[in-house]
Design a protein around this motif. Structure first.
Motif, PDB file in Angstrom:
ATOM      1  N   LYS A 389       0.826  -1.215   0.000  1.00 62.05           N
ATOM      2  CA  LYS A 389       0.000   0.000   0.000  1.00 62.05           C
ATOM      3  C   LYS A 389       0.856   1.259   0.000  1.00 62.05           C
ATOM      4  N   LEU A 390       1.940   1.237   0.771  1.00 58.19           N
ATOM      5  CA  LEU A 390       2.821   2.406   0.819  1.00 58.19           C
ATOM      6  C   LEU A 390       3.466   2.647  -0.546  1.00 58.19           C
ATOM      7  N   LEU A 391       3.907   1.576  -1.198  1.00 61.27           N
ATOM      8  CA  LEU A 391       4.531   1.731  -2.510  1.00 61.27           C
ATOM      9  C   LEU A 391       3.513   2.166  -3.563  1.00 61.27           C
ATOM     10  N   GLU A 392       2.268   1.697  -3.427  1.00 57.12           N
ATOM     11  CA  GLU A 392       1.220   2.161  -4.346  1.00 57.12           C
ATOM     12  C   GLU A 392       0.975   3.660  -4.171  1.00 57.12           C
ATOM     13  N   PHE A 393       1.057   4.132  -2.929  1.00 54.58           N
ATOM     14  CA  PHE A 393       0.905   5.569  -2.678  1.00 54.58           C
ATOM     15  C   PHE A 393       2.068   6.347  -3.288  1.00 54.58           C
ATOM     16  N   ASP A 395       3.762   5.418  -5.864  1.00 52.68           N
ATOM     17  CA  ASP A 395       3.544   5.369  -7.306  1.00 52.68           C
ATOM     18  C   ASP A 395       2.530   6.434  -7.740  1.00 52.68           C
ATOM     19  N   HIS A 396       1.498   6.605  -6.942  1.00 53.12           N
ATOM     20  CA  HIS A 396       0.500   7.642  -7.234  1.00 53.12           C
ATOM     21  C   HIS A 396       1.120   9.038  -7.187  1.00 53.12           C
ATOM     22  N   LEU A 397       1.940   9.297  -6.180  1.00 46.61           N
ATOM     23  CA  LEU A 397       2.593  10.612  -6.086  1.00 46.61           C
ATOM     24  C   LEU A 397       3.502  10.858  -7.281  1.00 46.61           C
ATOM     25  N   VAL A 398       4.259   9.848  -7.664  1.00 49.90           N
ATOM     26  CA  VAL A 398       5.240  10.011  -8.740  1.00 49.90           C
ATOM     27  C   VAL A 398       4.551  10.227 -10.077  1.00 49.90           C
ATOM     28  N   LEU A 399       3.503   9.479 -10.351  1.00 52.09           N
ATOM     29  CA  LEU A 399       2.862   9.552 -11.666  1.00 52.09           C
ATOM     30  C   LEU A 399       1.831  10.672 -11.773  1.00 52.09           C
ATOM     31  N   ASP A 400       1.169  10.997 -10.644  1.00 52.92           N
ATOM     32  CA  ASP A 400       0.049  11.937 -10.731  1.00 52.92           C
ATOM     33  C   ASP A 400       0.215  13.206  -9.918  1.00 52.92           C
ATOM     34  N   ARG A 401       1.175  13.257  -9.036  1.00 51.42           N
ATOM     35  CA  ARG A 401       1.286  14.418  -8.150  1.00 51.42           C
ATOM     36  C   ARG A 401       2.730  14.946  -8.100  1.00 51.42           C
ATOM     37  N   ARG A 402       3.392  14.960  -9.239  1.00 51.98           N
ATOM     38  CA  ARG A 402       4.787  15.411  -9.253  1.00 51.98           C
ATOM     39  C   ARG A 402       4.953  16.873  -8.845  1.00 51.98           C
ATOM     40  N   THR A 709       9.538  -0.554 -11.289  1.00 54.61           N
ATOM     41  CA  THR A 709      10.722  -0.367 -10.447  1.00 54.61           C
ATOM     42  C   THR A 709      10.335  -0.127  -9.001  1.00 54.61           C
ATOM     43  N   LEU A 710       9.330   0.734  -8.792  1.00 55.48           N
ATOM     44  CA  LEU A 710       8.897   1.019  -7.419  1.00 55.48           C
ATOM     45  C   LEU A 710       8.313  -0.219  -6.762  1.00 55.48           C
ATOM     46  N   SER A 711       7.493  -0.979  -7.495  1.00 56.70           N
ATOM     47  CA  SER A 711       6.836  -2.130  -6.888  1.00 56.70           C
ATOM     48  C   SER A 711       7.808  -3.264  -6.596  1.00 56.70           C
ATOM     49  N   GLU A 712       8.842  -3.399  -7.437  1.00 57.22           N
ATOM     50  CA  GLU A 712       9.731  -4.549  -7.286  1.00 57.22           C
ATOM     51  C   GLU A 712      11.014  -4.229  -6.530  1.00 57.22           C
ATOM     52  N   ALA A 713      11.602  -3.076  -6.791  1.00 51.37           N
ATOM     53  CA  ALA A 713      12.841  -2.714  -6.098  1.00 51.37           C
ATOM     54  C   ALA A 713      12.567  -1.935  -4.823  1.00 51.37           C
ATOM     55  N   GLY A 714      11.379  -1.298  -4.747  1.00 50.04           N
ATOM     56  CA  GLY A 714      11.073  -0.461  -3.589  1.00 50.04           C
ATOM     57  C   GLY A 714      11.040  -1.216  -2.289  1.00 50.04           C
ATOM     58  N   THR A 715      10.474  -2.445  -2.341  1.00 49.95           N
ATOM     59  CA  THR A 715      10.361  -3.232  -1.120  1.00 49.95           C
ATOM     60  C   THR A 715      11.733  -3.537  -0.527  1.00 49.95           C
ATOM     61  N   SER A 716      12.649  -4.016  -1.375  1.00 49.45           N
ATOM     62  CA  SER A 716      13.978  -4.353  -0.867  1.00 49.45           C
ATOM     63  C   SER A 716      14.717  -3.108  -0.390  1.00 49.45           C
ATOM     64  N   MET A 717      14.494  -1.961  -1.059  1.00 52.47           N
ATOM     65  CA  MET A 717      15.131  -0.718  -0.629  1.00 52.47           C
ATOM     66  C   MET A 717      14.632  -0.307   0.756  1.00 52.47           C
ATOM     67  N   SER A 756      13.666  10.694  -0.763  1.00 52.85           N
ATOM     68  CA  SER A 756      14.480  11.202  -1.866  1.00 52.85           C
ATOM     69  C   SER A 756      14.577  10.206  -3.015  1.00 52.85           C
ATOM     70  N   ASN A 757      14.771   8.925  -2.676  1.00 51.84           N
ATOM     71  CA  ASN A 757      15.024   7.930  -3.719  1.00 51.84           C
ATOM     72  C   ASN A 757      13.787   7.178  -4.177  1.00 51.84           C
ATOM     73  N   LEU A 758      12.718   7.169  -3.378  1.00 51.74           N
ATOM     74  CA  LEU A 758      11.511   6.462  -3.789  1.00 51.74           C
ATOM     75  C   LEU A 758      10.387   7.390  -4.236  1.00 51.74           C
ATOM     76  N   ILE A 759      10.572   8.678  -4.043  1.00 56.10           N
ATOM     77  CA  ILE A 759       9.558   9.630  -4.510  1.00 56.10           C
ATOM     78  C   ILE A 759      10.194  10.684  -5.418  1.00 56.10           C
ATOM     79  N   LEU A 760      11.211  11.398  -4.912  1.00 61.00           N
ATOM     80  CA  LEU A 760      11.803  12.481  -5.695  1.00 61.00           C
ATOM     81  C   LEU A 760      12.542  11.963  -6.925  1.00 61.00           C
ATOM     82  N   LEU A 761      13.391  10.936  -6.755  1.00 56.10           N
ATOM     83  CA  LEU A 761      14.148  10.404  -7.888  1.00 56.10           C
ATOM     84  C   LEU A 761      13.234   9.848  -8.975  1.00 56.10           C
ATOM     85  N   PRO A 762      12.231   9.003  -8.657  1.00 56.24           N
ATOM     86  CA  PRO A 762      11.320   8.547  -9.720  1.00 56.24           C
ATOM     87  C   PRO A 762      10.566   9.696 -10.387  1.00 56.24           C
ATOM     88  N   SER A 763      10.221  10.732  -9.605  1.00 55.49           N
ATOM     89  CA  SER A 763       9.547  11.887 -10.198  1.00 55.49           C
ATOM     90  C   SER A 763      10.438  12.564 -11.232  1.00 55.49           C
TER      91      SER A 763
END
Length: 815
Positions: A389-393, A395-402, A709-717, A756-763
């Motif tokens: 759920k956190l990673l889906e949020f 993803d929403h910020l990165v794609l729709d709320r940059r 990338t967020l869904s698969e690498a985000g968890t391990s990060m 920084s790396n899971l929201i700002l960098l993907p944005s």
């Protein structure tokens, strides 16, 4: 290359384990010889002009930081029974091996004039133990009439007294120091029990001993605590004891190598290198986590241990090496400084970060291919998705709320800028200890009664042999000393002038009003009488041992020695630059004499500023090296910017937290930023590598690549950040302020880096990366990065026959 390495490790795993065992036994044997140190002078470069001058000063006049003082304020010490116990304590301490001399009220000398021989003679005021209170009171009146001792051994305002022990430098700088200190404190403790008089301890030997003892204790405590914390984290994540025990063995072996390498490199454990074993545990565990996570995933897909472990090494070996390299960047930059304490910290940490990588990449594959394969229950963690759920949020910020992301980042950076403006650069010689510690409370005692005990020195150069015998030169020194006496932070100075004043008082039969320099009519007679004197104490002549500590053999250079309160680097700079140095220049202007401040306190304070400037340069160097690693991996300058911008934001926000929480900028806190950059850079490389691979797989569609990338690498990060966060949080329990700040700020940095790396960098990737038709740069070093648990594996390049041979050669497993 990595395929061949994988096959080599599996084929020769038993031999490699044996080699690691032999090396570990050797390192453990060397580790037993490790020593502790706490040297204030290590914070300044050996080539620094002030450091060079300080060493020359010590060669001429001896150590300035080898005096341990024991103080008390209790009038009952002047009762006959207690005084004789105090006298016995003084005599006992003087006999301890490693103590060169002891000065106390009971061992004071009185100077008297010997008219018949035209000389001065000295004799103990207390020749024998006083036998009555009346005799003791009479002798104390003699002591109080000697002006030389006022402010030195007896406080003229409070009546407090102290006992000063001169320590042998050979013992101070060796492993024997602690035994000497234990003897001193043991006899002092017996005195307290017998008399009920409270004693206070201070001086650099005592501070160093206390600090090194605490460093040794904390190193053991945090090493064990780090093992426990990381072990619990691994158990929660993998749900199997094998995935806990063997990673802990890996980091345990690394810790042994770490301590052994300190000895092999000729270093000693100090406040910084003492942190490395626990830091190595925290940093080394993610290596094992990556390997085991990937091993479990590949085993579930293939059902073959050898194939799974070979894939692990082949597919994530390079990226894990680069992640370790990026982490090491935060330490290796210190190895390029000429500051001993930073150089040692950087070199030892860097060597052992790569040692941890090598050990984990040998032991984990070797051991887990010997162990039974993981059970279905042990593989359940692969399907756990507590952060979905956190990673889906995100993803929403990165794609729709940059725009919101960018505005939030700018607001946070602006707020951090305000916090940064509040940061003060200040350090104290014992500020790493809690304010309520015994060291600080005892230091406060000496500062209130004797204006401090930290050494401060001045050297006067007359530029002429026997220039110190000229009255006009002595008068200028006396004028400067009188000014120093007006400063409340300073103790009364001791110098050749002080001895001459004491001689003049003795010439006039001990009359206190004659404690002054001789005039022209008295000078020749008094100097002649001094020259004719015998002995090795006050009044023993220009060639006596004591006077040689304050004048060189040519009579050209003199030493002015005094003590100062631990007022902090800022206040000391203000005192020196706005008061003492201007007055010093005014007094000695046009005299042909030069005077220069020096001493351990000056060197330490300068070292504070020196280290901070060095760390600033090291931070820029670290940025450059992290950028270089990214450039080597991705062959793209734009990717370098993508990696560095989020990490710059992380460091700015961390600095802002320092300002808002009033954490001072000093060597122990300034190094945090360089270390944090190296560790936080791992996440950037992790995400960018996965993003580049997804871009190649899905035809260059940026939004889809970022989502995957967020869904698969985000968890391990996030899991890795949690492991590191928990690991560094343990340092918040330290007694040392700098170590505590390291834990708090590094933990904060690890939380911020997720933003920084899971929201700002993907944005930034969605906004500025436009894709290249799905083709990854063929020149990039990373062209395949397999971190996903859901992608198809390409094993076309895997030589199964070679793997069969490797397994058959090992003699214990057949595919």
């Amino acid at each position: 290359m990595w395929e061949k390495l994988a096959l080599f490790i599996i084929r020769f795993r038993l031999s490699l384990i044996a080699v690691l065992a032999v090396i570990t036994v050797f390192m453990a044997w060397k580790a037993k010889d490790v020593e502790m140190t706490y040297d204030f002078a290590q914070v300044v470069s050996e080539k620094d002009p002030d450091m060079v001058y300080f060493k020359q000063f010590k060669q001429r006049f001896g150590e300035d930081g080898n005096v341990l003082v024991i103080g008390l304020q209790d009038s009952s010490v002047y009762k006959l029974g207690n005084f004789n116990e105090f006298r016995l304590l003084t005599d006992t301490l003087a006999k301890i091996e490693g103590v060169n001399g002891v000065l106390s009220v009971s061992k004071l000398l009185n100077i008297s004039k010997d008219t018949a021989n035209n000389s001065f003679k000295t004799a103990p005021i207390f020749r024998n133990p006083p036998r009555s209170q009346k005799e003791l009171d009479s002798l104390m009146r003699v002591v109080n009439n000697v002006e030389f001792y006022k402010g030195q051994l007896i406080s003229p305002t409070t009546g407090a007294t102290l006992l000063a022990l001169t320590m042998d430098p050979k013992y101070l700088n060796s492993s024997k120091r602690q035994a000497v200190m234990n003897n001193i404190l043991g006899f002092a403790g017996q005195f307290e029990k017998k008399t009920g008089i409270k004693l206070h301890y201070a001086g650099l030997p005592y501070v160093r001993s206390t600090m090194t003892t605490k460093v040794a204790g904390e190193m053991k405590f945090f090493t064990i605590l780090a093992m426990i914390v990381t072990g619990i984290t691994l158990l929660v994540f993998f749900r199997t004891w094998s995935a806990v025990v063997f990673p802990l063995i890996v980091v345990g072996v690394t810790v042994i190598w770490c301590i052994g390498s300190i000895v092999l490199l000729g270093f000693k454990i100090n406040l910084l290198t003492g942190l490395i074993p626990s830091i190595i545990i925290v940093i080394g565990i993610p290596n094992c986590t990556y390997l085991l996570s990937r091993y479990h995933y590949d085993y579930r897909k293939s059902g073959n241990q050898m194939l799974a472990m070979t894939r692990v090494i082949r597919k994530i070996g390079l990226v894990t090496l680069m992640n370790n390299t990026t982490t090491a960047v935060g330490f290796i930059v210190f190895a390029f400084t000429d500051i001993a304490i930073l150089y040692q910290f950087g070199l030892v940490a860097t060597v052992n970060i790569f040692a941890a990588f090598i050990i984990s990449f040998i032991l984990i594959p070797a051991v887990f291919t010997y162990l039974p394969p993981p059970t279905p229950k042990q593989l359940e963690h692969l399907d756990a998705a507590p952060l979905t759920k956190l990673l889906e949020f995100f993803d929403h910020l990165v794609l729709d709320r940059r725009p919101t992301v960018y505005i939030t980042a700018l607001v946070l950076v602006a707020g951090a800028a305000i916090g940064i403006s509040r940061i003060e650069s200040v350090s104290y010689m014992v500020d790493d200890l809690p304010k309520k510690s015994s060291v600080n409370s005892d230091l406060a005692f000496f500062e209130s009664h004797f204006n401090g005990v930290m050494p401060l020195e001045f050297e006067v150069d007359t530029h002429k042999k026997r220039g110190l015998l000229k009255l006009k030169n002595l008068e200028k020194i006396d004028q400067f000393e009188k000014y120093l006496r007006t400063q409340p932070e300073l103790s009364p100075p001791v110098s050749l002038v002080t001895f001459l004043k004491a001689s003049t008082q003795a010439f006039y039969n001990g009359d206190p009003k004659f404690f002054r320099l001789p005039d022209n009519s008295e000078k020749n007679f008094i100097l002649s009488a001094l020259a004719n004197s015998k002995g090795n104490a006050t009044g023993a002549g220009m060639n006596s041992k004591l006077l040689r500590s304050f004048a060189d053999s040519t009579g050209q250079k003199a030493r002015i020695s005094l003590k100062i309160a631990d007022i902090g680097s800022q206040n000391l700079d203000t005192l020196m630059n706005t008061k003492i140095i201007p007055e010093m220049n005014r007094i000695f202007k046009g005299t042909g004499m030069d005077i220069r401040p020096t001493g351990t306190t000056i060197i330490f304070t300068k070292g504070n500023e020196y280290v901070i400037h060095t760390l600033r340069d090291s931070l820029f160097m670290a940025f450059g090296l992290v950028g270089l690693v990214v450039l080597i991996l991705f062959r793209s300058f734009k990717t370098v910017l993508f990696a560095l911008i989020p990490n710059a934001v992380t460091l700015i926000l961390t600095a802002g937290i320092m300002g808002y929480f009033n954490i001072a900028l000093k060597p122990s806190t300034a190094l945090i930023f360089v270390i944090a950059l190296g560790i936080d850079g791992d996440n950037s490389i992790h995400l960018l590598a996965k993003f580049r691979q997804e871009m190649a797989l899905n035809g260059g569609r940026v939004r889809e690549a970022v989502s995957v990338t967020l869904s698969e690498a985000g968890t391990s990060m996030i899991y890795t950040s949690i492991v590191l966060f928990v690991g560094f949080s343990i340092f918040a329990f330290s007694e040392f302020g700098g170590t505590k700040a390291l834990g708090l700020l590094m933990s904060a940095s690890l939380l911020i880096t997720n933003f920084s790396n899971l929201i700002l960098l993907p944005s930034l990737l969605v906004t500025f990366e436009h894709g290249k038709g799905g083709d990854m740069d063929t020149n990039a070093l990373i062209r395949h990065y397999d971190e996903s648990y859901h992608e198809a594996d390409d094993d076309a390049d895997l030589n199964l026959k070679q793997m069969h041979k490797a397994a058959d050669y090992s003699g214990d497993y057949t595919i």
